[in-house]
Write a protein that holds these residues in place. Structure first.
Motif, PDB file in Angstrom:
ATOM      1  N   LYS A   1      18.828 -16.843  -5.398  1.00 48.24           N
ATOM      2  CA  LYS A   1      17.836 -18.419  -5.329  1.00 48.24           C
ATOM      3  C   LYS A   1      16.601 -18.205  -4.256  1.00 48.24           C
ATOM      4  O   LYS A   1      15.599 -19.249  -4.142  1.00 48.24           O
ATOM      5  N   GLY A   2      16.164 -17.217  -3.838  1.00 43.68           N
ATOM      6  CA  GLY A   2      15.315 -16.419  -3.297  1.00 43.68           C
ATOM      7  C   GLY A   2      15.556 -16.832  -1.645  1.00 43.68           C
ATOM      8  O   GLY A   2      14.431 -15.858  -1.240  1.00 43.68           O
ATOM      9  N   LEU A   3      16.615 -17.243  -1.087  1.00 46.37           N
ATOM     10  CA  LEU A   3      16.374 -17.345   0.128  1.00 46.37           C
ATOM     11  C   LEU A   3      16.725 -16.464   1.268  1.00 46.37           C
ATOM     12  O   LEU A   3      16.280 -16.276   2.217  1.00 46.37           O
ATOM     13  N   ALA A   4      16.770 -15.075   0.496  1.00 45.12           N
ATOM     14  CA  ALA A   4      17.333 -14.109   1.094  1.00 45.12           C
ATOM     15  C   ALA A   4      16.289 -13.079   1.654  1.00 45.12           C
ATOM     16  O   ALA A   4      15.237 -13.120   1.311  1.00 45.12           O
ATOM     17  N   ARG A   5      16.087 -12.795   2.752  1.00 48.15           N
ATOM     18  CA  ARG A   5      15.051 -12.558   3.700  1.00 48.15           C
ATOM     19  C   ARG A   5      13.700 -11.547   2.776  1.00 48.15           C
ATOM     20  O   ARG A   5      12.717 -11.665   2.577  1.00 48.15           O
ATOM     21  N   ASP A   6      14.486 -11.035   1.848  1.00 51.21           N
ATOM     22  CA  ASP A   6      13.926  -9.373   1.214  1.00 51.21           C
ATOM     23  C   ASP A   6      12.258 -10.042   0.157  1.00 51.21           C
ATOM     24  O   ASP A   6      11.409  -9.825  -0.294  1.00 51.21           O
ATOM     25  N   THR A   7      12.329 -11.753   0.221  1.00 49.41           N
ATOM     26  CA  THR A   7      11.597 -12.620  -0.289  1.00 49.41           C
ATOM     27  C   THR A   7      10.805 -12.522   0.030  1.00 49.41           C
ATOM     28  O   THR A   7       9.413 -12.385  -0.510  1.00 49.41           O
ATOM     29  N   ARG A   8      10.397 -13.181   1.011  1.00 50.81           N
ATOM     30  CA  ARG A   8       9.680 -12.857   2.038  1.00 50.81           C
ATOM     31  C   ARG A   8       8.783 -11.034   2.333  1.00 50.81           C
ATOM     32  O   ARG A   8       7.415 -11.202   2.185  1.00 50.81           O
ATOM     33  N   VAL A   9       9.526 -10.450   2.015  1.00 48.10           N
ATOM     34  CA  VAL A   9       8.367  -8.879   2.673  1.00 48.10           C
ATOM     35  C   VAL A   9       8.039  -8.643   0.958  1.00 48.10           C
ATOM     36  O   VAL A   9       6.835  -7.961   0.633  1.00 48.10           O
ATOM     37  N   ARG A  10       8.611  -8.853  -0.175  1.00 44.96           N
ATOM     38  CA  ARG A  10       8.204  -8.836  -1.618  1.00 44.96           C
ATOM     39  C   ARG A  10       6.827  -9.871  -1.887  1.00 44.96           C
ATOM     40  O   ARG A  10       5.742  -9.375  -2.421  1.00 44.96           O
ATOM     41  N   TRP A  11       6.789 -10.865  -1.327  1.00 45.73           N
ATOM     42  CA  TRP A  11       5.986 -12.073  -1.710  1.00 45.73           C
ATOM     43  C   TRP A  11       4.454 -11.151  -0.942  1.00 45.73           C
ATOM     44  O   TRP A  11       3.777 -11.187  -1.079  1.00 45.73           O
ATOM     45  N   ALA A  12       5.051 -11.055   0.233  1.00 45.12           N
ATOM     46  CA  ALA A  12       3.780 -10.596   1.199  1.00 45.12           C
ATOM     47  C   ALA A  12       3.719  -9.037   0.604  1.00 45.12           C
ATOM     48  O   ALA A  12       1.498  -8.864   0.425  1.00 45.12           O
ATOM     49  N   LEU A  13       3.725  -8.315  -0.009  1.00 38.22           N
ATOM     50  CA  LEU A  13       3.573  -6.493  -1.418  1.00 38.22           C
ATOM     51  C   LEU A  13       3.262  -7.232  -2.146  1.00 38.22           C
ATOM     52  O   LEU A  13       1.819  -6.878  -2.302  1.00 38.22           O
ATOM     53  N   GLU A  14       3.203  -9.152  -2.213  1.00 36.61           N
ATOM     54  CA  GLU A  14       2.526  -9.159  -4.070  1.00 36.61           C
ATOM     55  C   GLU A  14       1.128  -9.556  -3.812  1.00 36.61           C
ATOM     56  O   GLU A  14       0.404  -9.627  -3.964  1.00 36.61           O
ATOM     57  N   GLU A  15       0.843 -10.165  -2.416  1.00 38.99           N
ATOM     58  CA  GLU A  15      -0.430 -10.721  -2.476  1.00 38.99           C
ATOM     59  C   GLU A  15      -0.968  -9.886  -2.167  1.00 38.99           C
ATOM     60  O   GLU A  15      -2.268 -10.051  -2.187  1.00 38.99           O
ATOM     61  N   VAL A  16      -0.810  -8.478  -1.162  1.00 40.85           N
ATOM     62  CA  VAL A  16      -2.010  -7.196  -1.251  1.00 40.85           C
ATOM     63  C   VAL A  16      -1.745  -6.231  -2.171  1.00 40.85           C
ATOM     64  O   VAL A  16      -2.390  -5.652  -1.355  1.00 40.85           O
ATOM     65  N   GLY A  17      -0.844  -6.896  -2.780  1.00 43.99           N
ATOM     66  CA  GLY A  17      -1.261  -5.817  -3.980  1.00 43.99           C
ATOM     67  C   GLY A  17      -0.711  -4.978  -3.962  1.00 43.99           C
ATOM     68  O   GLY A  17      -0.498  -3.270  -4.586  1.00 43.99           O
ATOM     69  N   GLN A  18       0.244  -3.980  -3.286  1.00 45.66           N
ATOM     70  CA  GLN A  18       1.221  -3.024  -3.043  1.00 45.66           C
ATOM     71  C   GLN A  18       2.632  -3.013  -3.553  1.00 45.66           C
ATOM     72  O   GLN A  18       3.197  -3.917  -3.326  1.00 45.66           O
ATOM     73  N   PRO A  19       2.964  -1.944  -4.119  1.00 47.66           N
ATOM     74  CA  PRO A  19       3.516  -1.183  -5.268  1.00 47.66           C
ATOM     75  C   PRO A  19       4.967  -1.535  -4.387  1.00 47.66           C
ATOM     76  O   PRO A  19       4.618  -0.527  -3.000  1.00 47.66           O
TER      77      PRO A  19
END
Lengths: 218, 218
Positions: free
Chosen positions: A16-34
């Motif tokens: 459901k996206g509630l695990a905290r890795d989603t927050r870090v994935r989101w941040a990396l996607e916002e800045v365009g870092q693989p």
């Protein structure tokens, strides 16, 4: 530079996206870092190799060359400091965005975590039903204040920042409770966060991990 | 540059140093920055003028020229970024110190706040006695992990940092519970923090405010 994060091999929320890795994935996607993901089992999270990375045996962790970090807020802040897209360019705006990051995890999230604990870990206790209104009221008190501050703005302080990323992520935990419905501007704020392409990519990536386990024995 | 923080006109703890302005005072003392204090009553904290500074109607706030911040963690981080003495000079060490700041407020403090709530706000509830062991066990789980990581080191990651300032401040809330006594290295760690001259000055300053009210009608 290779970035590696850790995530649950099987997330307790089933994707459901509630695990905290989603927050870090989101941040990396916002800045365009693989980034690369190393999945860890519940047993591995409590083993010495993982505890060396994360003293509290949780996910996510973040590794980049010879740097190892833990704590989602610190990781998101680190990403925001190294790459454009998560923090304002001016120093004052940046400090204010960090105020909202801490507000998310230290003022808004604690009563929400208490509600989650009450609903899940203490659901079968004799006091569960009688105590629940108290716990919900503590969450509502914070939501009312946050709603008043947000007003009809799109984001908490000007343009989208790491403060919004953290706050939206914290509020997403309330979806199952229905408590957010009483604050239409907060519900719209969360929806605005979820609609961001970077969030969509992050959500899809964590879901793909968890879908892989569907139908398999636990 | 004039720095002004807010603090309770009368702290609920009567001057034991647990109100969060002590954390900011401590940070300012560590870096040697003078500051002014504006005391606010409980009524004033919920009034529009203070809510404009702090959306959740709490203390401390931090004002410096045209910058206004809230959230203790963000304020301490801001001070550490502007002045030497709270964050390592190297970028990686700095990011790791920030990991400990977030760990203090988002991983260690939430179960401690829940314990404080259970001991104070829910002390008269019918479930209070039966539920307490559950709440204490959640705190002990974190303390055991923190104790294992600290080992026989003086501080969490090399020299004293804002991460230690925040962690010691969070652990100080446990003194009344006695839970810290089972972890001698954590008790010594807290004592090491309290022994710092900067902490002593911060503690004395907040105590002076509260001693002023002793014997006066509430």
């Amino acid at each position: 530079m290779t970035i590696t994060i850790t995530a649950f091999e099987r997330s307790p929320d089933g994707g459901k996206g509630l695990a905290r890795d989603t927050r870090v994935r989101w941040a990396l996607e916002e800045v365009g870092q693989p980034y690369q993901v190393r999945l860890v089992s519940f047993a591995a999270m409590k083993a010495p190799a993982h505890l060396a990375l994360h003293p509290f045996g949780q996910i996510p962790t973040y590794e980049e060359d010879d740097l190892a970090l833990f704590e989602t807020g610190a990781i998101v802040l680190h990403i925001g400091e190294r790459h454009a897209g998560l923090l304002p360019a001016d120093a004052n705006g940046r400090s204010r965005a960090i105020s909202w990051m801490f507000a998310a995890v230290n003022t808004v999230e604690p009563p929400i975590l208490e509600l989650v604990t009450a609903r899940i870990l203490e659901a079968d206790k004799p006091w569960s039903k009688e105590r629940m209104p108290l716990v919900e009221e503590r969450v509502r008190a914070r939501l009312a204040q946050l709603s008043a501050r947000l007003g009809d703005a799109d984001w908490l302080d000007g343009t989208f920042s790491a403060g919004d990323l953290m706050m939206v992520s914290v509020l997403l935990r309330l979806r199952a409770s229905g408590l957010l419905d009483a604050y239409p501007n907060l519900a719209a704020y969360v929806a605005r966060g979820e609609a961001r392409p970077a969030y969509q990519r992050a959500f899809a990536a964590q879901l793909a991990v968890n879908i892989g386990h569907q139908g398999k024995p636990g």
